[in-house]
Design a protein around this motif. Structure first.
Motif, short mmCIF file in Angstrom:
data_model
loop_
_atom_site.label_atom_id
_atom_site.label_comp_id
_atom_site.label_asym_id
_atom_site.label_seq_id
_atom_site.Cartn_x
_atom_site.Cartn_y
_atom_site.Cartn_z
N GLU A 96 -3.48 16.76 -5.73
CA GLU A 96 -3.62 15.35 -5.01
C GLU A 96 -4.32 14.42 -5.57
OE1 GLU A 96 -3.01 19.15 -2.30
OE2 GLU A 96 -4.47 18.64 -3.90
N ILE A 97 -5.54 14.87 -6.44
CA ILE A 97 -6.24 13.97 -7.12
C ILE A 97 -5.48 13.44 -8.41
CG2 ILE A 97 -8.47 13.73 -8.70
CD1 ILE A 97 -9.95 15.48 -6.64
N ALA A 98 -4.74 14.50 -9.23
CA ALA A 98 -3.94 14.04 -10.26
C ALA A 98 -2.83 13.09 -9.90
CB ALA A 98 -3.32 15.47 -10.89
N LEU A 99 -2.26 13.22 -8.66
CA LEU A 99 -1.38 12.45 -7.92
C LEU A 99 -1.81 11.07 -7.81
CD1 LEU A 99 1.54 12.65 -7.19
CD2 LEU A 99 0.64 12.94 -4.73
N GLY A 100 -3.03 11.00 -7.51
CA GLY A 100 -3.69 9.91 -7.26
C GLY A 100 -3.61 8.73 -8.80
N PHE A 101 -3.29 9.02 -9.91
CA PHE A 101 -3.25 8.36 -10.99
C PHE A 101 -1.83 7.83 -10.85
CE2 PHE A 101 -7.01 10.79 -12.63
CZ PHE A 101 -7.56 9.93 -13.06
N VAL A 207 -10.92 3.40 3.73
CA VAL A 207 -11.60 4.26 2.93
C VAL A 207 -12.51 5.27 3.38
CG1 VAL A 207 -13.46 4.55 0.98
CG2 VAL A 207 -11.82 2.71 0.87
N TYR A 208 -13.29 5.02 4.55
CA TYR A 208 -14.02 6.00 5.21
C TYR A 208 -12.86 7.09 5.93
CZ TYR A 208 -16.52 7.80 9.24
OH TYR A 208 -17.17 8.73 10.17
N VAL A 209 -11.83 6.44 6.78
CA VAL A 209 -11.00 7.21 7.09
C VAL A 209 -10.49 8.07 6.30
CG1 VAL A 209 -8.96 7.36 8.36
CG2 VAL A 209 -10.48 5.71 9.21
N ALA A 210 -9.72 7.60 5.25
CA ALA A 210 -9.17 8.50 4.23
C ALA A 210 -10.26 9.63 3.53
CB ALA A 210 -8.60 7.71 3.21
N MET A 211 -11.66 9.31 3.27
CA MET A 211 -12.38 10.04 2.73
C MET A 211 -12.89 11.22 3.64
SD MET A 211 -12.55 9.43 -0.45
CE MET A 211 -13.81 10.69 -0.96
N SER A 212 -12.95 10.67 4.91
CA SER A 212 -13.19 11.79 5.85
C SER A 212 -12.33 12.91 6.01
CB SER A 212 -13.17 11.15 7.39
OG SER A 212 -14.32 10.13 7.56
N GLY A 213 -11.07 12.62 5.91
CA GLY A 213 -9.91 13.70 5.82
C GLY A 213 -10.20 14.33 4.77
N LEU A 282 1.14 6.53 3.90
CA LEU A 282 1.97 7.11 3.02
C LEU A 282 1.73 8.59 3.08
CD1 LEU A 282 2.51 5.27 -0.22
CD2 LEU A 282 4.11 5.27 1.73
N PHE A 283 0.18 8.77 3.14
CA PHE A 283 -0.13 10.32 3.25
C PHE A 283 -0.72 10.77 4.55
CE2 PHE A 283 -0.63 8.06 -1.18
CZ PHE A 283 0.29 9.10 -1.68
N ALA A 284 -0.88 11.92 4.90
CA ALA A 284 -1.75 12.56 5.84
C ALA A 284 -3.12 12.42 5.62
CB ALA A 284 -1.45 14.05 6.20
N PRO A 285 -3.87 12.28 6.81
CA PRO A 285 -5.37 11.95 6.26
C PRO A 285 -6.18 12.85 5.49
CG PRO A 285 -4.74 11.76 8.84
CD PRO A 285 -3.75 12.15 8.21
N GLU A 286 -5.62 14.16 5.68
CA GLU A 286 -6.28 15.20 4.81
C GLU A 286 -5.98 15.01 3.41
OE1 GLU A 286 -2.90 16.97 7.03
OE2 GLU A 286 -4.38 15.78 7.54
N ILE A 287 -4.90 14.47 3.02
CA ILE A 287 -4.50 14.23 1.52
C ILE A 287 -4.89 12.96 1.12
CG2 ILE A 287 -2.52 14.03 0.23
CD1 ILE A 287 -0.99 16.09 2.02
N ALA A 288 -5.04 11.88 1.96
CA ALA A 288 -5.27 10.57 1.49
C ALA A 288 -6.50 10.46 0.74
CB ALA A 288 -5.17 9.43 2.52
N GLY A 289 -7.65 10.80 0.79
CA GLY A 289 -8.85 10.74 0.36
C GLY A 289 -8.95 11.29 -1.02
N PHE A 290 -8.07 12.27 -1.32
CA PHE A 290 -7.88 13.18 -2.44
C PHE A 290 -7.27 12.01 -3.32
CE2 PHE A 290 -8.76 16.77 -0.15
CZ PHE A 290 -9.54 17.58 -1.01
N VAL A 291 -6.00 11.37 -2.78
CA VAL A 291 -5.31 10.68 -3.54
C VAL A 291 -5.88 9.21 -3.98
CG1 VAL A 291 -2.94 9.32 -3.81
CG2 VAL A 291 -3.12 11.49 -2.70
N ILE A 292 -6.83 8.80 -3.13
CA ILE A 292 -7.39 7.55 -3.56
C ILE A 292 -8.89 7.76 -4.44
CG2 ILE A 292 -6.38 6.46 -1.41
CD1 ILE A 292 -9.34 6.31 -0.31
N ALA A 293 -9.02 8.83 -4.51
CA ALA A 293 -10.12 9.00 -5.40
C ALA A 293 -10.37 8.28 -6.76
CB ALA A 293 -10.64 10.68 -5.56
N PRO A 294 -9.22 8.58 -7.60
CA PRO A 294 -8.94 7.62 -9.02
C PRO A 294 -9.16 6.08 -8.69
CG PRO A 294 -7.57 9.48 -9.05
CD PRO A 294 -8.08 9.51 -7.56
N LEU A 295 -8.36 5.64 -7.50
CA LEU A 295 -8.42 4.40 -7.17
C LEU A 295 -9.87 3.88 -6.99
CD1 LEU A 295 -7.19 1.58 -6.44
CD2 LEU A 295 -6.57 2.49 -4.08
N LEU A 296 -10.61 4.54 -6.16
CA LEU A 296 -11.96 4.23 -5.79
C LEU A 296 -12.88 4.16 -7.17
CD1 LEU A 296 -12.83 6.22 -2.61
CD2 LEU A 296 -11.77 3.83 -2.77
#
Length: 319
Positions: A96-101, A207-213, A282-296
């Motif tokens: 999921e983090i790799a997908l963030g790129f 960001v808070y909601v995504a990272m909470s997931g 686009l993503f479920a809350p439990e995935i979104a936080g991983f995906v946006i990690a590279p963006l943050l």
């Protein structure tokens, strides 16, 4: 000068992330936070529609010699590099983090930072304003389908429900804002410092909601310190390559120095203002936080690098 050299968005992102790590929204609280985030995103895009002048879009369409390469760089070159860096990140990070790129690569640039740093560097501020606005408008329509194309249907399902959410939360309020801007734009521009905090607050909530997931799914236990360092290093390399390519792409395009500066700050910068809300859709809350990690990480790095780079360019280097 002080405003340009320190962007409060850095503090907002750090605070939102730390809050999610320390006091994540779970259970019923997470559902309430998601609802608040959706309403906030709707309001943000309504305001965006009100303040991006229709005349800027018309002028951008006329200057195709500058904006065609810029759009190709943002949604072509950066997207391809995002896909490549995703394969590299997959060696040491969760899928999921790799997908963030890939997600990072398809996002538009950030309007406020692009124009602020172009002005600070002595570049063509008018081109930067129009270019960043055009990229963001195109990004609302292009980023999600482009991500689905590059990442594959298994990464995100752009089915009817997702398309309806994108239309209702992003496109509809923007269209309403465009219709209302004749009555509201001057009022908003007169209150620009306060409106900027609306942007930051909405981004912070998303960001808070995504990272909470992500925290609820074991972000802390699943990412070692070494993995975090590798993620930081690869994101930094991605950003540095993007800036290098943007500057030399503009040079090869035969643009003058002021236009090259505008291209530099409108091209490789990435917008968490679009990225965080889009990830929430686009993503479920439990995935979104991983995906946006590279963006943050990328967004924080670009805020730290852009100011000294703009100051350096304002002194006449490089040519």
């Amino acid at each position: 000068m002080r405003t340009a050299l320190f962007d409060p968005m850095i503090a907002v992102l750090i605070i939102a992330t730390l809050l999610a790590l320390i006091v994540p929204a779970t259970g019923g609280a997470r559902e309430a936070a998601q609802d608040i985030s959706s309403v906030s995103i709707f309001l943000l895009f309504l305001v965006n529609g009100m303040r991006i002048a229709r005349g800027e879009i018309v002028r951008a369409a006329a200057n195709w010699r500058f904006f065609a390469p810029l759009l190709m760089f943002v949604f072509g070159v950066m997207a391809v590099f995002g896909l490549g860096f995703a394969k590299l990140a997959a060696i040491f990070a969760a899928p999921e983090i790799a997908l963030g790129f890939v997600f990072l690569g398809v996002l538009p640039s950030t309007i406020q930072s692009a124009t602020s740093y172009t002005t600070l560097a002595g570049g063509n501020a008018a081109l930067s304003v129009i270019g960043a606005a055009l990229i963001n408008i195109v990004g609302v329509f292009v980023s999600a389908p482009l991500f689905a194309l590059l990442a594959g249907s298994e990464a995100v399902d752009l089915g009817p429900d997702t398309l309806v959410r994108i239309g209702f939360i992003l496109l509809l309020p923007f269209a309403i804002g465009q219709l209302l801007q004749g009555f509201t734009r001057d009022w908003l521009l007169a209150r620009k410092p306060k409106i900027v905090w609306l942007d930051r607050t909405v981004i912070g909530i998303a960001v808070y909601v995504a990272m909470s997931g992500a925290v609820g799914q074991g972000l802390l236990s699943g990412m070692s310190a070494m993995t975090g360092l590798w993620l930081l290093a690869i994101t930094a390399v991605f950003m540095l390559i993007a800036y290098f390519l943007a500057w030399h792409t503009a040079r090869l395009g035969g643009f003058g120095r002021g236009d090259r500066i505008a291209f530099l700050f409108a091209g490789p910068q990435k917008s968490v203002a679009i990225g965080a809300p889009l990830a929430a859709i686009l993503f479920a809350p439990e995935i979104a936080g991983f995906v946006i990690a590279p963006l943050l990480i990328y967004h924080l790095l670009q805020l730290l690098v852009a100011a000294p780079l703009a100051t350096h360019l304002s002194q006449g280097e490089p040519g």
